[in-house]
Structure formats: C-alpha cells, structure tokens
Write an enzyme that holds these catalytic residues in place. Sequence first.
Site, PDB file in Angstrom:
ATOM      1  N   LYS A   1       0.879  -1.174   0.000  1.00  0.00           N
ATOM      2  CA  LYS A   1       0.000   0.000   0.000  1.00  0.00           C
ATOM      3  C   LYS A   1       0.915   1.222   0.000  1.00  0.00           C
ATOM      4  O   LYS A   1       1.416   1.640   1.029  1.00  0.00           O
ATOM      5  CB  LYS A   1      -0.874  -0.026   1.261  1.00  0.00           C
ATOM      6  CG  LYS A   1      -2.167   0.746   1.144  1.00  0.00           C
ATOM      7  CD  LYS A   1      -2.087   2.206   1.112  1.00  0.00           C
ATOM      8  CE  LYS A   1      -1.900   3.120   2.200  1.00  0.00           C
ATOM      9  NZ  LYS A   1      -1.704   4.503   1.657  1.00  0.00           N
TER      10      LYS A   1
ATOM     11  N   GLU B   1       8.726   1.411  11.580  1.00  0.00           N
ATOM     12  CA  GLU B   1       9.853   2.329  11.388  1.00  0.00           C
ATOM     13  C   GLU B   1       9.254   3.725  11.355  1.00  0.00           C
ATOM     14  O   GLU B   1       8.590   4.098  10.408  1.00  0.00           O
ATOM     15  CB  GLU B   1      10.577   1.970  10.090  1.00  0.00           C
ATOM     16  CG  GLU B   1      12.009   2.447  10.074  1.00  0.00           C
ATOM     17  CD  GLU B   1      12.122   3.876   9.612  1.00  0.00           C
ATOM     18  OE1 GLU B   1      11.963   4.785  10.467  1.00  0.00           O
ATOM     19  OE2 GLU B   1      12.365   4.084   8.424  1.00  0.00           O
TER      20      GLU B   1
ATOM     21  N   CYS C   1      13.606   9.949   7.322  1.00  0.00           N
ATOM     22  CA  CYS C   1      13.406   9.597   8.743  1.00  0.00           C
ATOM     23  C   CYS C   1      14.675   9.806   9.559  1.00  0.00           C
ATOM     24  O   CYS C   1      14.597  10.125  10.733  1.00  0.00           O
ATOM     25  CB  CYS C   1      12.887   8.176   8.881  1.00  0.00           C
ATOM     26  SG  CYS C   1      13.519   7.072   7.666  1.00  0.00           S
TER      27      CYS C   1
ATOM     28  N   GLU D   1       9.323  15.709  15.259  1.00  0.00           N
ATOM     29  CA  GLU D   1       9.804  15.490  13.897  1.00  0.00           C
ATOM     30  C   GLU D   1       9.112  16.476  12.960  1.00  0.00           C
ATOM     31  O   GLU D   1       7.886  16.498  12.878  1.00  0.00           O
ATOM     32  CB  GLU D   1       9.504  14.058  13.447  1.00  0.00           C
ATOM     33  CG  GLU D   1      10.043  13.759  12.070  1.00  0.00           C
ATOM     34  CD  GLU D   1       9.843  12.301  11.654  1.00  0.00           C
ATOM     35  OE1 GLU D   1       8.726  11.793  11.768  1.00  0.00           O
ATOM     36  OE2 GLU D   1      10.828  11.685  11.211  1.00  0.00           O
TER      37      GLU D   1
HETATM   38  P1  NAI Z   1       1.397   8.623   7.801  1.00  0.00           P
HETATM   39  O1  NAI Z   1       2.140   7.818   8.809  1.00  0.00           O
HETATM   40  O2  NAI Z   1      -0.005   8.982   8.121  1.00  0.00           O
HETATM   41  O3  NAI Z   1       1.407   7.826   6.403  1.00  0.00           O
HETATM   42  C1  NAI Z   1       2.291   6.799   6.063  1.00  0.00           C
HETATM   43  C2  NAI Z   1       1.528   5.652   5.404  1.00  0.00           C
HETATM   44  O4  NAI Z   1       0.564   5.133   6.315  1.00  0.00           O
HETATM   45  C3  NAI Z   1       0.738   6.076   4.167  1.00  0.00           C
HETATM   46  O5  NAI Z   1       0.781   5.023   3.223  1.00  0.00           O
HETATM   47  C4  NAI Z   1      -0.674   6.241   4.712  1.00  0.00           C
HETATM   48  O6  NAI Z   1      -1.662   6.088   3.734  1.00  0.00           O
HETATM   49  C5  NAI Z   1      -0.728   5.119   5.722  1.00  0.00           C
HETATM   50  N1  NAI Z   1      -1.733   5.294   6.781  1.00  0.00           N
HETATM   51  C6  NAI Z   1      -2.228   6.459   7.292  1.00  0.00           C
HETATM   52  N2  NAI Z   1      -3.115   6.215   8.268  1.00  0.00           N
HETATM   53  C7  NAI Z   1      -3.206   4.858   8.392  1.00  0.00           C
HETATM   54  C8  NAI Z   1      -3.938   3.980   9.245  1.00  0.00           C
HETATM   55  N3  NAI Z   1      -4.791   4.441  10.173  1.00  0.00           N
HETATM   56  N4  NAI Z   1      -3.749   2.638   9.120  1.00  0.00           N
HETATM   57  C9  NAI Z   1      -2.891   2.151   8.218  1.00  0.00           C
HETATM   58  N5  NAI Z   1      -2.183   2.931   7.377  1.00  0.00           N
HETATM   59  C10 NAI Z   1      -2.324   4.266   7.465  1.00  0.00           C
HETATM   60  O7  NAI Z   1       2.246   9.920   7.522  1.00  0.00           O
HETATM   61  P2  NAI Z   1       1.796  11.288   6.821  1.00  0.00           P
HETATM   62  O8  NAI Z   1       0.486  11.752   7.379  1.00  0.00           O
HETATM   63  O9  NAI Z   1       1.864  11.069   5.373  1.00  0.00           O
HETATM   64  O10 NAI Z   1       2.969  12.272   7.300  1.00  0.00           O
HETATM   65  C11 NAI Z   1       2.884  12.970   8.531  1.00  0.00           C
HETATM   66  C12 NAI Z   1       4.206  12.991   9.285  1.00  0.00           C
HETATM   67  O11 NAI Z   1       4.650  11.665   9.534  1.00  0.00           O
HETATM   68  C13 NAI Z   1       5.374  13.634   8.562  1.00  0.00           C
HETATM   69  O12 NAI Z   1       5.398  15.000   8.738  1.00  0.00           O
HETATM   70  C14 NAI Z   1       6.554  12.966   9.250  1.00  0.00           C
HETATM   71  O13 NAI Z   1       6.849  13.631  10.462  1.00  0.00           O
HETATM   72  C15 NAI Z   1       6.056  11.582   9.558  1.00  0.00           C
HETATM   73  N6  NAI Z   1       6.497  10.610   8.548  1.00  0.00           N
HETATM   74  C16 NAI Z   1       7.621   9.872   8.795  1.00  0.00           C
HETATM   75  C17 NAI Z   1       8.103   9.013   7.832  1.00  0.00           C
HETATM   76  C18 NAI Z   1       9.313   8.183   8.054  1.00  0.00           C
HETATM   77  O14 NAI Z   1      10.032   7.883   7.116  1.00  0.00           O
HETATM   78  N7  NAI Z   1       9.563   7.739   9.242  1.00  0.00           N
HETATM   79  C19 NAI Z   1       7.467   8.891   6.521  1.00  0.00           C
HETATM   80  C20 NAI Z   1       6.253   9.664   6.384  1.00  0.00           C
HETATM   81  C21 NAI Z   1       5.826  10.496   7.363  1.00  0.00           C
END
Ligand code: NAI
Length: 491
Positions: A187, A262, A296, A393
């Site tokens: 996904k 992660e 990250c 972050e």
């Molecule tokens: P997110 O964690 O919401 O999204 C990441 C993935 O999870 C996407 O594929 C999203 O569709 C999916 N997702 C979202 N809600 C979900 C749920 N309830 N159940 C299962 N899957 C779900 O991150 P978002 O909103 O895109 O970014 C927000 C913040 O998160 C960023 O500003 C950053 O601080 C952090 N982030 C950290 C990352 C890393 O590499 N550790 C990558 C992306 C975001």
Amino acid sequence: MNKYPLSEATRNRLQQTFGHFIDGEIVPSINGETMDVLDPASGERIARASAGARADVDRAVRSARRSFDDRSWRSIDPLERERRIRTMSRLLLDQKSMITELDVLDSGLISWYVDFCVDFAANGIDYYAGWPSKIEGSIPPAPEGFSVRVEREPIGVIGLITPWNGPITVFGSVAAALATGNSVILKPAEQTPMTAVLMAEIAAEAGIPPGVFNVLQGRGQEVGAGLVEHPGVDAISFTGSVATGKAIQAAAAGQVKRVTLELGGKSPFIVFPDADLEAAAAAARMAVWGASGQVCTAGSRVLVHRSVQAEFTKLVIEGTEGMTLGDGFDAATQVGPLVSSEQLERVRKYIAIGRDEGATLAVGGASPDRSGYFIEPTVFTDVKNEMRIAQEEIFGPVMSILPFDTEAEAVRIANDSLYGLAAGVWTTDLDTAGRMTSALRTGTVWINSYQMVYPSIPYGGVKLSGHGRNLGAASIEELTQLKTVWTKVGE
Ligand code: NAI
Ligand code: MG
C-alpha cells in the site's frame, strides 16, 4: 509539466490511471473512485490513481491468500526463485529512466536523489535474491528418543504500508518478503502511487506468479487500516509517522498480528571540537537539506561543542544561503519542494513555533514566490532541547543548532528525546567515539559519516522510532517464523 524533459514513454504512461495491481493485472477500484496525482513542484494534477475502499482490500487479500495457500510461489525450486527475483533488478534498471521520471514527478525529489533510490532498490533486490537457497532451520539438542528439527517458514500474507519519501526504495523490501516465500500487498502512500504499479509489472514479467505481489492504492484510513484489520493479513510492515504507527500497533493487537514499525526520529548530529568541521558541516547540511528534510534519519538536532559553535554555524550558514530551489528535473536545483501542501503547512507551522519559542532564525524560513510546495532551508540557533522544534519530527528542511559544554551533556541532550532512530558523532578521538556509541540510545550510530545505508546492514529504531529491523539478515528473521517438529525415534 510540459517544461519537463520527459520521455515519450513517461508521457504515455501518465495518461493511464495508476490502478491497483491484483492477481497479475491492473484493475480499477470496484466503486470506480480515483484520486489526483499532483506534481509538488507546481501543484498541478499530472495523473490519476485509483482510490481503494474496503471491498478492494478484500479482493487483494483473497488474491494474496490464495497464492500463498496454493504454494504457487514457495513451491518453486529455491534457485529458480532466486533467478526470478534477480530478474526484477535487471528489469528495474532497464526501466530506470521512466521510473526516475515518474518518482521525480510524484514526490518532488531531485532526479539524482531518485537515481540513487533506484540503485538502492536494485541493490536490495540483488541482495535478497541470494537468500531463497540459504534460509536454514536448525537441529537443537533433544531428549533421548526424539529427533527435533526447527524449520524457518514464511509468515503468509505481508501488508507493506509505506510513505512518500523515496517511493521506489520499497522494492528492496518487497524482494525480502518474496525471498522468504511470503505473498505481499503493498500500500504505497497516497501522495506517491505511481511507481508501485511499475514494480508489480516488473515482478510479473520476472515470473512472480499472480497474486504473490499485489498493490493496493488509496488512503490510509481506508486501505491502510483495512489491511491492518483484515484477518487474512498475517503481518504488517509499516514506515511512517508515530501517530499512525501507534494506531497500527493498537489495531493489530486485536488479532495479535505481527508488526514492524519504522517511525522516524529527531536524530542528534553531534560535533566535538576535534572534528573535521568542514566535513561535519557539509554532512550536516546534506543530512537535513537532502530530500528537503523528508528523511526519517534527518540529522535535525545538531549538537555542537560551544568552543566551535560559532565557526561550525558559520560553515553551515555559508553553505546554505543562496541554495537554488526548483523542480527535480532542473540540473541547477539543490533543494526540491515538499511532497504536498499539507506537508508545507506543517513545516511552516514549526518555523512559526520555533520563532515563538525564542529560537533565533539564522537563515531561511520563507517560501519563494512561485507555485509548488517550496520552503527555504532553515537554520535555527539558540535552540533549547525542550523546545518543540527540538523534540518533534518536522520532516522538512529545518535544522536546530544546540550548544553543549561537556561530553556528558551531549549524551544527556541526545538521549533526551522520545525518538531513537539514529545519531551522528563527529570526533577524531576513538575513545570519545566509543563512549558515545555505548551511551547513545539509538538504532544506528554513524561515526564521522551520516545516513549510510546498505542492503546487508540492518536498520531501525528504538523508543518511539519503532521496533523491528529492516535490511540485512534481520529482515529474513522479521519475515519468517519458526516451526518446531518433534519426531519420536526408536520404538
Ligand atoms: P502517515 O504515517 O499517516 O502515512 C504513512 C503511510 O501510512 C501512508 O501510506 C498512509 O496512507 C498510511 N496510513 C495512514 N493512516 C493509516 C492507518 N490508520 N492505518 C494504516 N495505514 C495508514 O504519515 P503522513 O500523514 O503522510 O505524514 C505525517 C508525518 O509523519 C510527517 O510530517 C513525518 O513527520 C512523519 N512521517 C515519517 C516518515 C518516516 O520515514 N519515518 C514517513 C512519512 C511520514
Ligand atoms: Mg496521513
């Protein structure tokens, strides 16, 4: 978009909807819904992708489940499986220019960075391609009269939920899941749906049977949560935010489902007075300006010994002022856009918070007068570790510089964080490096270097940065389970 140097193949591809990939073919959502794919450098719509719902999750899980249960993939001779996985990396590199163009358009990342991501994915595939013939069980000592063997077997259907920052890199993780004999449902982030479809096509062409690698497009609340809650999915491997990681772990508890998380960080980048300051300053810039800070392991908390703080800060600022912002195709671009307007708003909010908290804005902080989701690389000095800009972050090009006086204070500040993904230590003294390495509570420590990754080397965090490890032999363990077989011998 017309101003970009895109190949004919890429332009044609953008005309087709980036659908789900289920049971060996591209399919639309059952309810026909789509979502826009935006170019972060302009905000314009460049393509459409399918937007899935729970019915699409059911369909993908049925397909993955069937392919696992009928053993269509794991029953193939191990060396033949290796050949097919390795073929994926060749096909990926054959299509490198289109893949790079699509990911630059989709994520806003600069093309040389995406090139690196494609190579990293190809290396990951090649690394995991070697495993199918080498995953072994064991024969532990057993009581007299019994023969015991412990087999290492695949888990089943793995849900792989990924973020937007380097969409193609997940192909290496897909290869790990395939190498261990699992079926996979990927996904991708809703912001970057495009190249996932190409990965699935490549896998199909390489001979991975239908249903073994599916792609499900859509938003987190619908398809992401749908995968986590579905009883037909045996494990979840997630990369993304802490908030979503917590929600996933809680939802997975209902079925005692395995999760690997992660979750990003607020990684300390620690500079001692004996360090090569020029090299450290260049690495610090790269560690926060690279991918516009959407990494990250971004080294976003820069801890500098007070005796070299002025000199180091000057080196950082001189290398930052006047950096060229632009789209990922322009060879002059040094800093690309953020992925979305939401992310731009989030970063702007944190810059305002930093000002309100009393940190000094030393450079940057504004958006250029142009369309797209751009923000200047931004340095705050006089930052205190309890400020939100030092604790949370930001996931944008925002660096906080904090002074320290003693090694003990550096350790205290570095570990005073809810996160624990990585740390950088810059010193020419082996004893300092050794003491810091054992004191830092992080999953990775880089000494006189930063952000090195390689497929054979495990990677992951502690504390709120998550648990479980990706890459290397660690992924083989995460993606398999043990089966113990007792056989009575003798009479
Ligand atoms: P997110 O964690 O919401 O999204 C990441 C993935 O999870 C996407 O594929 C999203 O569709 C999916 N997702 C979202 N809600 C979900 C749920 N309830 N159940 C299962 N899957 C779900 O991150 P978002 O909103 O895109 O970014 C927000 C913040 O998160 C960023 O500003 C950053 O601080 C952090 N982030 C950290 C990352 C890393 O590499 N550790 C990558 C992306 C975001
Ligand atoms: Mg989200």
